[in-house]
Structures are given as C-alpha cells and as structure tokens.
Design a protein around this motif. Structure first.
Motif, PDB file in Angstrom:
ATOM      1  N   GLU A 117     -36.210  17.230 -10.536  1.00  0.00           N
ATOM      2  CA  GLU A 117     -36.141  15.721 -10.263  1.00  0.00           C
ATOM      3  C   GLU A 117     -36.870  14.855 -10.748  1.00  0.00           C
ATOM      4  O   GLU A 117     -36.449  13.815 -11.378  1.00  0.00           O
ATOM      5  N   ARG A 118     -38.160  14.744 -10.739  1.00  0.00           N
ATOM      6  CA  ARG A 118     -38.728  14.058 -11.057  1.00  0.00           C
ATOM      7  C   ARG A 118     -39.345  14.522 -12.983  1.00  0.00           C
ATOM      8  O   ARG A 118     -39.401  13.546 -13.578  1.00  0.00           O
ATOM      9  N   LEU A 119     -39.361  15.832 -13.371  1.00  0.00           N
ATOM     10  CA  LEU A 119     -38.905  15.698 -14.891  1.00  0.00           C
ATOM     11  C   LEU A 119     -37.901  14.701 -15.118  1.00  0.00           C
ATOM     12  O   LEU A 119     -38.009  14.322 -16.358  1.00  0.00           O
ATOM     13  N   THR A 120     -37.028  14.803 -14.482  1.00  0.00           N
ATOM     14  CA  THR A 120     -35.328  14.261 -15.475  1.00  0.00           C
ATOM     15  C   THR A 120     -36.197  12.996 -15.256  1.00  0.00           C
ATOM     16  O   THR A 120     -35.766  11.678 -16.247  1.00  0.00           O
ATOM     17  N   HIS A 121     -36.098  12.492 -14.264  1.00  0.00           N
ATOM     18  CA  HIS A 121     -36.701  10.172 -14.236  1.00  0.00           C
ATOM     19  C   HIS A 121     -37.285  10.336 -14.954  1.00  0.00           C
ATOM     20  O   HIS A 121     -37.919   9.319 -14.473  1.00  0.00           O
ATOM     21  N   GLY A 122     -38.617  11.818 -15.845  1.00  0.00           N
ATOM     22  CA  GLY A 122     -39.156  10.963 -16.529  1.00  0.00           C
ATOM     23  C   GLY A 122     -41.179  10.480 -16.145  1.00  0.00           C
ATOM     24  O   GLY A 122     -41.032   9.490 -16.083  1.00  0.00           O
TER      25      GLY A 122
END
Length: 635
Positions: A117-122
């Motif tokens: 989720e952290r990676l997807t949200h950038g």
C-alpha cells in the motif's frame, strides 16, 4: 504453491530466481519461497508461459523426489501475481539496482503487509526516511516507479496469457500503453500489430473473442499488409497486391476482403491514391508533409514562365546549360540516366553553388553510389537512405541522386534541412516505374522543369545498377524483411543495416537465430572472419544471458558443406562479390538465410520487380551456372 505437509494443503507465492530447460517436456529452476530457495519442476503446459527471473507466480503443486534433482515441487498450474508479505522486499531488491535485500527489509520491518500500500500510494519521503543513506531518495523513487509499472505488467500478463500471448508482447504493450494497456487491448486486440506480425496477433485476437467477420479484424489485416510493405520500402501498393495479401491474412472470401478495404479506408488507415493504387496512413501523412515543404520551397523562389519551361522540357541540354538554367530555381529535376553524366553534372553544380558562397550537400541512397561519387567529387557524400538520423548539417542547397520508391528519403531530407533554398533531384534512370512515388510527387509541380541532359557518345551509357552481380543482389534484396518477432519462418530474409552498425546487427541476428538451431556466420574475407569471431566472443562476455543452442560457427565458403547448419547469416560486404558467390552461399543453409547489409536500389519493389530468390531458387541457379557445383560463372 500448494503442497502436502502433514496432509495439510498449503498455498505459496514464489519469486523466480532461475528457470531453464530441464528436459524435452519440462522446465526446472529455483524460486524464493518462505525465505529460502526451492527447487521447482514445471511440466510444459502447467503454466501459460515459461517463467522469467524476477517474476512472481502463485502456483499449485505437489512435493516429490527426483532421482537426479532430489526434493522438488512439481507445479500443476499457476498465474502471475504481485508480491505480497515477506516476498515484497526480495522482489524489490531483485529489480532495483543498488537496493539490497537487507535494506529493503527495513521497509518490511516497518510496514509488514502494508508495504504494498505504501508503494502504491507513492510515499517516497517516508520510504526514503526509513531506508536512510545518501541514495535513499533515488532508491525509494525507483521502487515506487517500478512497483507501479509492474502492476500494469501483471494486469496485462493475466489478460494476454489467457489469449495465448507471451512476455515479449506483455512488455511491449506495457511500455507503449502504460496503465491503459488492458483497456486498449480489450477494445481492440489488433493493436498488438504494433509489436508483432498478423500471423501472431490474429490467433490471439480470435481467442479474445473477435469474430472472423469483425471489422476490427479486417482493419487490422489491412494495417498489417501496408505496414509490412512500407517497412520493406514500398509506400504504395497496387490493388492486386493488396487483395492478394489480404486474402493471405483473412482467407479467400472476396466479399470479406473487399469489406476490409472499405472499413480500413473509412477508419483512415488506408488511402486511395488514384486508380487501383493504395497507401497506408503513415505513408500518406509523410507524403502530405513532403508536399507542404515542396509547396513552400517552390513558392519561395523565382519560377520560369510557361514558354521557357516548355522549351526546357523539349530539348536536351549540355551540362553547362543545365547548371546555368537552374541557378535561381528552388526545385529542379535532372534526367541523367548514365553514371558518367550524373557525375559530370554533380561536379559542375557543386562548383556553381560554392562560387555563390552557399553551403551544399550531395545525397545518394546507397553505399555503392556514395563511394563512387565521393571518389569523383572529392568530397563527402551522404547516404541518407541508410542513415536513420538524416543529415546532421543543415545546408542551403542539396543535390539528391534519387532512385525510385525512396519517399522516406524525401521526409528525412526535408526534416533535416529547415533552411533549404534549393533542391535538385537527379533521376538515376529508374523514374519510369508506374508506381514510382518520387515521380508522382514531382508531377504535381508543372512549373518545375525536368531537364534531360545530352549524352556524349564517348560517355559510358550504362545505368548505375547494370552488372549481373548487382542485378542478382537486387533480386535477393526482394526477400521479405527480417522480423526478430517471427520465429517460425523458413527461406530467405533481409535485414537492412547501415555500414556503421553492420557488425553489431550481424551479432544480434546470430544471437536470435541460435534459438532456432545451428547457425553459421559466412564471411569470405579471412581478416573479417577473425574480426567478427573476436567481436562475437567480446559480445558473449557482455551478455547477461548466454545464447541457447550450439556454438556459433564463423566460417568461409570452403568450410561449410550444403545443409550443414539450419541457418546461415551473411553480412553484405563492400565491394560486392561476384554473383556465383552469392548463389553458392544460399545453398549452405538447411532452413533459412539472413542477409544483413545496406538497402540496394530496387528493394521493396511492387509490380514489375524481380521476385525474391528462394533457397531452392538459389540451388537451381547454381546448377545452371556451374553444374559441377563449384564457384564459377559457367556459360
């Protein structure tokens, strides 16, 4: 994977570390699962494609013991997926240069299952802060960017695998369409024609649900036909050729083929250019650009009145008179079908331009012409037809020694010459072809003179391409263009390459063809053989993946018996060897021959051109030239 541990089924994700051919019907390799490397056995057909290192798969399988491999997991079925939980950190470390598993593990330790989720949200700032170090921001940005692109890739892969596509199409579609790729392909699967031939795309589209009589199929077939001919140098197609090629793609239903042409015309991907002649949209737009530039060029300078133009066209001119007549003309055409006449005119024209203090460039369309005119004129000559970047220096005046169907040269020349003041086109003797686009474009300008140069009886009156050797080579050059995406072809293909990148292109073809079986690189000159063998060895050391199959053989003619290897790769040297050498060379291959070299005049022909010389045709020619099978002209 699903295995059996104490009778309890388990589901696992695996990061592919390696995958190779273990037998005729299975792959084997190592996958990272549960914090360790697992041996994996994958029977062909269990997965839609061969897994590649760095991919993540969710698989169902069973534990087994192999007498040679020991304990292993036998995959039953599976699908591509994004990594989850403890697999995210090793996945990112595999793909992001400079990011180790230990440092990526800091992210997993902080966010655990929330890391995706952290990676997807950038959240680049948070990721960089957690990572620490001077390169933290760069690594965090790389991880977020790659994670986003890989999400697109997995989505596209699941779609294309179901339709029978492969990883090459997945990567090409991802790079071109980005996040809209899946929607684009579901709307029209024939968009894949940008990356693969119709023979590959059509079965994929049919499995995607496109019916045989769907208009998208007809339009796709038309795009494929004109694109294939365009890449081979033909910018216009006769209706006979178009109908024949469309029937080869779609079947012999005449009504369906005719409808395909109508729908392609309505969609703007096919244009009628008068009579029974057709042009693809890319060529159409290119010609429109050329005409816009020529309109501006002709309108920018002085033009003669109607009566002088008629006189210019009706009588033959001496070279001096021709150069004087076109001094103030922004666009002029010279008919000079002999090489000597062309050279004498070029020398006189260059002298006149220099005397006026203008910059100039002489342009040809083949290496052979350039070498000759450089020797005669004592100045560099550009081979625009072999230079994908066009002319690098803008000039006031350009002399173009033009041959037929090279409309692409018009576009490259005009794009590279924004301040062009004068363009002189010299007919090299091939302008009389009924589908010659150069002739068709120039016919638009009635006010532009075409001066026929008088030929002195003492001059050599032979056309530039006249010898049997060059005619044979021109016939070979009619072969279909080499396509690295097509692995099932047999016969003869031609890969156009500039002289500057001839060796590099040859090495690339050899690497690709080794996937299909044994390959010989046939070179007549001993020194060039040694050079190519050394460059091949150096290239192998730089390759991350060694070529499959047997070792490449770099040999001369006498070292190779007919049918010794599946594929023969032949780089086109300069000067061109005698005709029997070419013919004998083509008899050495069992399945296919790839010629690598510059385009020669007459390539990409439509209509009255010589047919392509096939492998069997070469053997027939050889029997006629030299019944004993040796290299010689015979009778």
């Amino acid at each position: 994977m699903q295995g059996r541990a104490g009778g309890v089924p388990m589901v696992r994700q695996g990061l592919v570390l390696s995958c190779f051919d273990a037998s005729a019907d299975a792959w084997a390799g190592q996958w990272w699962v549960n914090g360790s490397a697992w041996r994996v056995w994958i029977p062909h057909g269990a997965l839609p494609v061969r897994p590649q290192p760095g991919q993540v798969w969710v698989c169902i399988g069973e534990s087994a013991t192999h007498p040679e491999w020991g304990e292993k997991w036998v995959v039953g079925r599976g699908h591509r997926a994004m990594p989850a939980d403890e697999l995210v950190a090793p996945f990112l470390a595999h793909h992001i240069p400079g990011l180790t598993r230990g440092r990526a593990g800091r992210w997993s330790a902080r966010w655990g299952s929330d890391l995706p989720e952290r990676l997807t949200h950038g959240d680049i700032h948070l990721l960089a802060t957690t990572l620490g170090g001077s390169a933290a921001h760069e690594l965090a940005l790389g991880a977020v960017t790659y994670w986003e692109a890989h999400q697109w890739e997995v989505e596209i892969a699941q779609l294309l695998y179901a339709w029978g596509g492969d990883d090459a199409l997945v990567a090409a579609t991802r790079d071109h369409y980005g996040p809209t790729a899946s929607d684009a392909l579901q709307t029209d699967p024939y968009r894949l024609l940008a990356f693969a031939p119709f023979a590959v795309v059509d079965p994929i589209a049919r499995r995607a649900g496109v019916a045989a009589d769907d208009d998208r199929r007809g339009i796709g077939a038309a795009v494929s036909v004109v694109q294939a001919w365009w890449e081979h140098g033909a910018w216009v197609l006769s209706e006979e050729v178009l109908l024949s090629d469309l029937a080869g793609c779609m079947g012999d239903d005449v009504q369906q083929v005719r409808r395909a042409i109508d729908m392609a015309r309505q969609a703007g991907v096919l244009h009628s250019v008068g009579g029974a002649t057709w042009m693809g949209d890319a060529a159409w737009r290119c010609c429109a650009y050329i005409l816009d530039r020529l309109d501006a060029l002709v309108g920018s300078g002085a033009t003669p009145s109607e009566q002088p133009v008629r006189q210019l066209k009706e009588r033959a001119h001496t070279i001096t008179a021709a150069v004087t007549s076109i001094t103030t003309m922004p666009l002029a055409c010279i008919s000079a079908p002999t090489r000597t006449t062309q050279a004498m005119f070029a020398a006189a024209w260059c002298e006149g331009v220099v005397s006026r203090g203008q910059s100039l460039v002489v342009v040809t369309e083949s290496v052979q012409q350039a070498e000759y005119f450089e020797h005669v004129l004592g100045m560099p000559v550009s081979t625009l037809g072999d230079d994908p970047l066009g002319l690098r220096v803008a000039s006031d005046a350009v002399l173009w020694l033009a041959s037929s169907r090279r409309v692409g040269c018009w576009a490259k020349l005009l794009v590279s010459q924004p301040a062009l003041q004068q363009l002189v086109v010299v007919n090299t003797g091939r302008f009389d072809d009924p589908v010659d686009m150069t002739r068709a474009l120039l016919a638009r300008y009635e006010e532009v003179p075409t001066l026929a140069l008088a030929v002195d009886d003492r001059m050599d009156d032979s056309p530039f391409v006249s010898s049997p050797d060059e005619q044979c080579l021109a016939q070979i050059n009619q072969a279909a263009p080499y396509d690295a995406r097509d692995s099932a072809w047999m016969g003869v293909r031609w890969l156009h390459a500039t002289s500057a990148n001839l060796r590099q292109a040859t090495i690339g073809v050899c690497y690709q063809q080794l996937r299909q079986g044994s390959v010989a690189l046939l070179i007549d000159d001993p020194q060039e053989r040694r050079t190519m063998a050394e460059q091949w060895t150096a290239a192998l050391q730089e390759m991350s993946v060694a070529p499959p199959g047997p070792t490449l053989r770099v040999v001369g003619m006498a070292d190779l018996a007919p049918g010794d290897v599946a594929t023969v790769v032949i780089p086109v040297p300069s000067p061109v060897p005698a005709m029997p050498w070419w013919v004998v060379a083509m008899t050495k291959a069992r399945d296919r021959v790839v010629w690598v070299g510059p385009a020669f005049e007459g390539d990409g022909a439509v209509g009255g051109a010589a047919p392509a010389l096939s492998l069997e045709g070469a053997r027939d020619v050889l029997r006629r030239v030299r019944p004993e099978g040796g290299i010689g002209r015979g009778d």
